[in-house]
Scaffold this active site. Sequence first.
Site, PDB file in Angstrom:
ATOM      1  N   TYR A  87       3.237   8.786 -11.900  1.00 56.94           N
ATOM      2  CA  TYR A  87       2.368   8.080 -10.943  1.00 56.94           C
ATOM      3  C   TYR A  87       1.379   7.178 -11.698  1.00 56.94           C
ATOM      4  O   TYR A  87       1.214   6.002 -11.359  1.00 56.94           O
ATOM      5  CB  TYR A  87       1.623   9.129 -10.113  1.00 56.94           C
ATOM      6  CG  TYR A  87       0.676   8.604  -9.065  1.00 56.94           C
ATOM      7  CD1 TYR A  87       1.153   8.157  -7.828  1.00 56.94           C
ATOM      8  CD2 TYR A  87      -0.699   8.580  -9.278  1.00 56.94           C
ATOM      9  CE1 TYR A  87       0.287   7.699  -6.845  1.00 56.94           C
ATOM     10  CE2 TYR A  87      -1.583   8.131  -8.310  1.00 56.94           C
ATOM     11  CZ  TYR A  87      -1.091   7.693  -7.092  1.00 56.94           C
ATOM     12  OH  TYR A  87      -1.955   7.250  -6.112  1.00 56.94           O
ATOM     13  N   ASN A  93       0.800  -1.231   0.000  1.00 61.06           N
ATOM     14  CA  ASN A  93       0.000   0.000   0.000  1.00 61.06           C
ATOM     15  C   ASN A  93       0.833   1.281   0.000  1.00 61.06           C
ATOM     16  O   ASN A  93       0.337   2.344  -0.378  1.00 61.06           O
ATOM     17  CB  ASN A  93      -0.915  -0.045   1.235  1.00 61.06           C
ATOM     18  CG  ASN A  93      -1.563   1.271   1.529  1.00 61.06           C
ATOM     19  OD1 ASN A  93      -2.559   1.638   0.902  1.00 61.06           O
ATOM     20  ND2 ASN A  93      -0.998   2.032   2.465  1.00 61.06           N
TER      21      ASN A  93
HETATM   22  N1  LIG Z   1      -5.429   9.321  -1.067  1.00 57.48           N
HETATM   23  C1  LIG Z   1      -5.823   9.168  -2.306  1.00 57.48           C
HETATM   24  O1  LIG Z   1      -6.615   9.962  -2.844  1.00 57.48           O
HETATM   25  C2  LIG Z   1      -5.308   7.998  -3.115  1.00 57.48           C
HETATM   26  C3  LIG Z   1      -5.922   7.748  -4.351  1.00 57.48           C
HETATM   27  C4  LIG Z   1      -5.477   6.670  -5.112  1.00 57.48           C
HETATM   28  C5  LIG Z   1      -4.462   5.858  -4.638  1.00 57.48           C
HETATM   29  N2  LIG Z   1      -3.881   6.131  -3.432  1.00 57.48           N
HETATM   30  C6  LIG Z   1      -2.810   5.240  -2.995  1.00 57.48           C
HETATM   31  O2  LIG Z   1      -3.075   4.780  -1.697  1.00 57.48           O
HETATM   32  C7  LIG Z   1      -1.847   4.385  -1.065  1.00 57.48           C
HETATM   33  C8  LIG Z   1      -1.796   4.955   0.345  1.00 57.48           C
HETATM   34  O3  LIG Z   1      -1.749   6.367   0.254  1.00 57.48           O
HETATM   35  P1  LIG Z   1      -2.519   7.328   1.273  1.00 57.48           P
HETATM   36  O4  LIG Z   1      -3.499   8.089   0.497  1.00 57.48           O
HETATM   37  O5  LIG Z   1      -2.954   6.578   2.459  1.00 57.48           O
HETATM   38  O6  LIG Z   1      -1.312   8.343   1.606  1.00 57.48           O
HETATM   39  P2  LIG Z   1      -0.536   8.655   2.968  1.00 57.48           P
HETATM   40  O7  LIG Z   1       0.507   9.621   2.590  1.00 57.48           O
HETATM   41  O8  LIG Z   1      -1.501   8.995   4.020  1.00 57.48           O
HETATM   42  O9  LIG Z   1       0.129   7.243   3.341  1.00 57.48           O
HETATM   43  C9  LIG Z   1       1.198   6.691   2.607  1.00 57.48           C
HETATM   44  C10 LIG Z   1       2.190   6.104   3.585  1.00 57.48           C
HETATM   45  O10 LIG Z   1       3.229   5.437   2.828  1.00 57.48           O
HETATM   46  C11 LIG Z   1       4.455   5.665   3.497  1.00 57.48           C
HETATM   47  N3  LIG Z   1       5.572   5.474   2.572  1.00 57.48           N
HETATM   48  C12 LIG Z   1       5.937   6.276   1.535  1.00 57.48           C
HETATM   49  N4  LIG Z   1       7.042   5.795   0.941  1.00 57.48           N
HETATM   50  C13 LIG Z   1       7.388   4.661   1.616  1.00 57.48           C
HETATM   51  C14 LIG Z   1       8.439   3.721   1.477  1.00 57.48           C
HETATM   52  N5  LIG Z   1       9.369   3.873   0.519  1.00 57.48           N
HETATM   53  N6  LIG Z   1       8.481   2.647   2.312  1.00 57.48           N
HETATM   54  C15 LIG Z   1       7.549   2.508   3.304  1.00 57.48           C
HETATM   55  N7  LIG Z   1       6.532   3.385   3.485  1.00 57.48           N
HETATM   56  C16 LIG Z   1       6.452   4.446   2.653  1.00 57.48           C
HETATM   57  C17 LIG Z   1       4.357   7.099   3.992  1.00 57.48           C
HETATM   58  O11 LIG Z   1       5.281   7.372   5.036  1.00 57.48           O
HETATM   59  C18 LIG Z   1       2.897   7.179   4.438  1.00 57.48           C
HETATM   60  O12 LIG Z   1       2.741   6.903   5.825  1.00 57.48           O
HETATM   61  C19 LIG Z   1      -0.723   4.897  -1.974  1.00 57.48           C
HETATM   62  O13 LIG Z   1      -0.195   3.813  -2.725  1.00 57.48           O
HETATM   63  C20 LIG Z   1      -1.436   5.880  -2.880  1.00 57.48           C
HETATM   64  O14 LIG Z   1      -0.795   6.009  -4.118  1.00 57.48           O
HETATM   65  C21 LIG Z   1      -4.280   7.179  -2.655  1.00 57.48           C
END
Ligand SMILES: NC(=O)c1ccc[n+]([C@@H]2O[C@H](COP(=O)([O-])OP(=O)(O)OC[C@H]3O[C@@H](n4cnc5c(N)ncnc54)[C@H](O)[C@@H]3O)[C@@H](O)[C@H]2O)c1
Length: 243
Positions: free
Chosen positions: A154, A89
């Site tokens: 992305y 994730n």
């Molecule tokens: N929030 C949205 O609108 C959205 C939409 C589509 C997809 N996503 C995807 O959902 C997933 C979670 O994102 P989110 O929205 O919860 O964001 P977020 O920033 O709240 O959480 C992401 C977490 O990943 C951690 N992280 C980043 N790089 C890392 C690494 N190299 N190793 C370990 N941990 C790492 C960060 O420290 C953070 O805590 C991501 O893959 C994101 O692309 C989010």
Amino acid sequence: MRLAGKKALITGAGSGIGRGMALLFAQNGAVVGVNDINPTRIEETIALVEAEGGKAVGVPFDVTNFDAVNSGVNQAREALGGLDIFCANAGIAPSADFVDISPEAWDTMMKVHLYGVFNGCKAVLPGMLEQSWGRIIVTSSMSAVSGDKHLTHYSAAKAGQVGFIRALAREVADAGVTVNAIAPGLVQTNILGEVDSEVIERYLPPVGRIGQPKDQAYAALYLASDEAEFVTGHLLQVNGGSF
Ligand SMILES: NC(=O)c1ccc[n+]([C@@H]2O[C@H](COP(=O)([O-])OP(=O)(O)OC[C@H]3O[C@@H](n4cnc5c(N)ncnc54)[C@H](O)[C@@H]3O)[C@@H](O)[C@H]2O)c1
């Protein structure tokens, strides 16, 4: 208790969607390995899980580092007493015009989302095959399907994850292991701070509210359950209708 007795490891679970998965999985009886690159965030998630009576252990590593992921997964397996569910994730989403994306920024995007998933699956899959039961769930994005301006790197990486889960799902389909992805629309998390406001406006969901981590966590809970054993290679779009 749909995940009673199950052991789950979730990357990027120090925040947002991953934290939502950790909480919901624990509420449903799983013991949870909480990974993040940020140790403070890991502690916060563990405290939230424990406050509800759940059990979680911290497993800090950077998903881009093959050796660190491998030893982190082994550590999680030992601390949890096995590993049944893996949620890849962790993610980042810094927006930029395509002309401004450097080769380094392109590499970073591929490393977190594609190498991150590769590294995690390499480490977790042998144990799942051995026990003839496993659930792998990748957090992709609706950007994988529709593409987003200012997010070419992305969108490419997220689309790559979809090709990956489809291929791996076929490869392990007869071994009790399913491999699926969710494609969140707009979700209220820290990552939105990195995203261009034009993208955010485009995705305001028809259901009339912005998505919350729990919306994605419920989708992951289904894919992680016994009930979803016939669902594999699937991209579940959870976006409030904003295709
Ligand atoms: N929030 C949205 O609108 C959205 C939409 C589509 C997809 N996503 C995807 O959902 C997933 C979670 O994102 P989110 O929205 O919860 O964001 P977020 O920033 O709240 O959480 C992401 C977490 O990943 C951690 N992280 C980043 N790089 C890392 C690494 N190299 N190793 C370990 N941990 C790492 C960060 O420290 C953070 O805590 C991501 O893959 C994101 O692309 C989010």
